[in-house]
Design an enzyme around this catalytic site. Sequence first.
Site, mmCIF file in Angstrom:
data_model
loop_
_atom_site.group_PDB
_atom_site.id
_atom_site.type_symbol
_atom_site.label_atom_id
_atom_site.label_comp_id
_atom_site.label_asym_id
_atom_site.label_seq_id
_atom_site.Cartn_x
_atom_site.Cartn_y
_atom_site.Cartn_z
ATOM 1 N N GLU A 1 -1.845 -0.853 7.963
ATOM 2 C CA GLU A 1 -2.817 -1.278 8.394
ATOM 3 C C GLU A 1 -1.883 -2.632 9.240
ATOM 4 O O GLU A 1 -0.487 -2.342 9.925
ATOM 5 C CB GLU A 1 -3.761 -2.126 7.369
ATOM 6 C CG GLU A 1 -2.784 -2.969 7.179
ATOM 7 C CD GLU A 1 -3.394 -3.889 5.695
ATOM 8 O OE1 GLU A 1 -3.354 -3.161 4.857
ATOM 9 O OE2 GLU A 1 -2.993 -5.123 4.959
ATOM 10 N N ARG B 1 -1.584 -4.521 -5.931
ATOM 11 C CA ARG B 1 -1.349 -5.727 -5.894
ATOM 12 C C ARG B 1 0.107 -5.733 -7.173
ATOM 13 O O ARG B 1 0.372 -5.637 -8.195
ATOM 14 C CB ARG B 1 -2.618 -6.551 -7.393
ATOM 15 C CG ARG B 1 -2.833 -8.260 -6.512
ATOM 16 C CD ARG B 1 -3.751 -9.237 -7.650
ATOM 17 N NE ARG B 1 -4.587 -7.839 -6.810
ATOM 18 C CZ ARG B 1 -5.857 -7.548 -8.039
ATOM 19 N NH1 ARG B 1 -5.848 -7.818 -8.821
ATOM 20 N NH2 ARG B 1 -7.293 -7.127 -6.890
ATOM 21 N N HIS C 1 3.580 -7.553 1.589
ATOM 22 C CA HIS C 1 2.607 -7.978 2.396
ATOM 23 C C HIS C 1 1.501 -9.291 1.903
ATOM 24 O O HIS C 1 1.294 -8.736 0.202
ATOM 25 C CB HIS C 1 1.935 -7.508 4.081
ATOM 26 C CG HIS C 1 0.679 -6.699 3.113
ATOM 27 N ND1 HIS C 1 0.924 -5.365 2.427
ATOM 28 C CD2 HIS C 1 -0.252 -6.237 3.238
ATOM 29 C CE1 HIS C 1 -0.354 -4.979 1.998
ATOM 30 N NE2 HIS C 1 -0.625 -4.904 2.704
ATOM 31 N N HIS D 1 0.753 -1.647 0.115
ATOM 32 C CA HIS D 1 0.481 0.022 -0.075
ATOM 33 C C HIS D 1 0.463 1.230 0.073
ATOM 34 O O HIS D 1 1.472 0.955 0.687
ATOM 35 C CB HIS D 1 -1.111 0.105 1.237
ATOM 36 C CG HIS D 1 -1.670 -0.986 1.243
ATOM 37 N ND1 HIS D 1 -2.863 -1.501 1.159
ATOM 38 C CD2 HIS D 1 -1.738 -2.272 3.079
ATOM 39 C CE1 HIS D 1 -3.204 -2.749 0.852
ATOM 40 N NE2 HIS D 1 -2.788 -3.098 2.308
HETATM 41 ZN ZN ZN Z 1 -3.099 -5.340 3.096
#
Ligand code: ZN
Length: 310
Positions: A115, A192, A172, A97
């Site tokens: 996150e 992605r 991740h 991200h």
């Molecule tokens: Zn994520």
Amino acid sequence: MKEMIFLEPVFKEVLWGGNKLRTEFGYDIPSDHTGEGWMISAHKNGDCRIASGCYQGKTLSWLWENHRELFGNLEGEVFPLLVKIIDAKENLSIQVHPDDAYAATHENGALGKTECWYVLDCDADSTIVVGHNAKNKAELKEMIEEKRWMDLIRIRPLHKGDFFQINPGTVHAIRGGSLILEIQQSSDITYRLYDYDRLQNGKPRELHLQKSIDVIRCPHEDDAFEPKKISGDGYQAEILMRCPFYTVTKVTVVDKAEFVQNQPFAMISVMEGEGELDGVKIRKGMNLILPSGYGTYTVEGQVEFMLSGV
Ligand code: ZN
């Protein structure tokens, strides 16, 4: 006294999802591939409705817009956090991200995404991907171009109760066989990197290699926050993370304990057990917000919950 705010989750059907939101948490979900429950969210892609009380039926984004006093008059366009339960039956794609600055420039002013994950449950041999092994951007690019995924990614063993902070720029992936509580900035921007060459409706899902290379931090460094244990009458707690976007504390109540809500707002995600919060029944899987100025509250029962806020 101000009302607590219970929310109706928004469920997302995805190829990699399972049915634990039904079998473990008792939610009436339509599909056996429900990968995500957005439990506390005002994001436009999944805006939770208020389940009861005087704002019943309104969305959380409406509440944020019209009753900012419930959130300590915090500033900001959007309610800043999002709480999800992720039920990964299969592997999620390997992703990264952006931070706020990159997202503001490249994603129409959206928020970046920091996150964190708390492992509610997982299979005995589960693993998770956090970080990568490239020493610098040049090596990262080379490994991506040569599709040396297994050399690149760091696969780690996973256990119930593990906690991971995923800062922007961290490679991740949640892998199959894990049930995770995710607390994050309210953002849906994911780049992605690799999707295991899977097909969706006969086609591979889009990858975002250049943006991924832009934002991945090299070399990878694990977050250095030291969890801090605290305890009081009838409870034990552990501050798992304090970062510029959120504070996350795991609380275990044995019998009865009293707490004070003196933050702009507090989010409670019940992870185990059942009991009462100021006389209202709470059980595993329930999520609610205690608004600004709520003050003292009492939790009774054998309950484990995540307490999070800004
Ligand atoms: Zn994520």
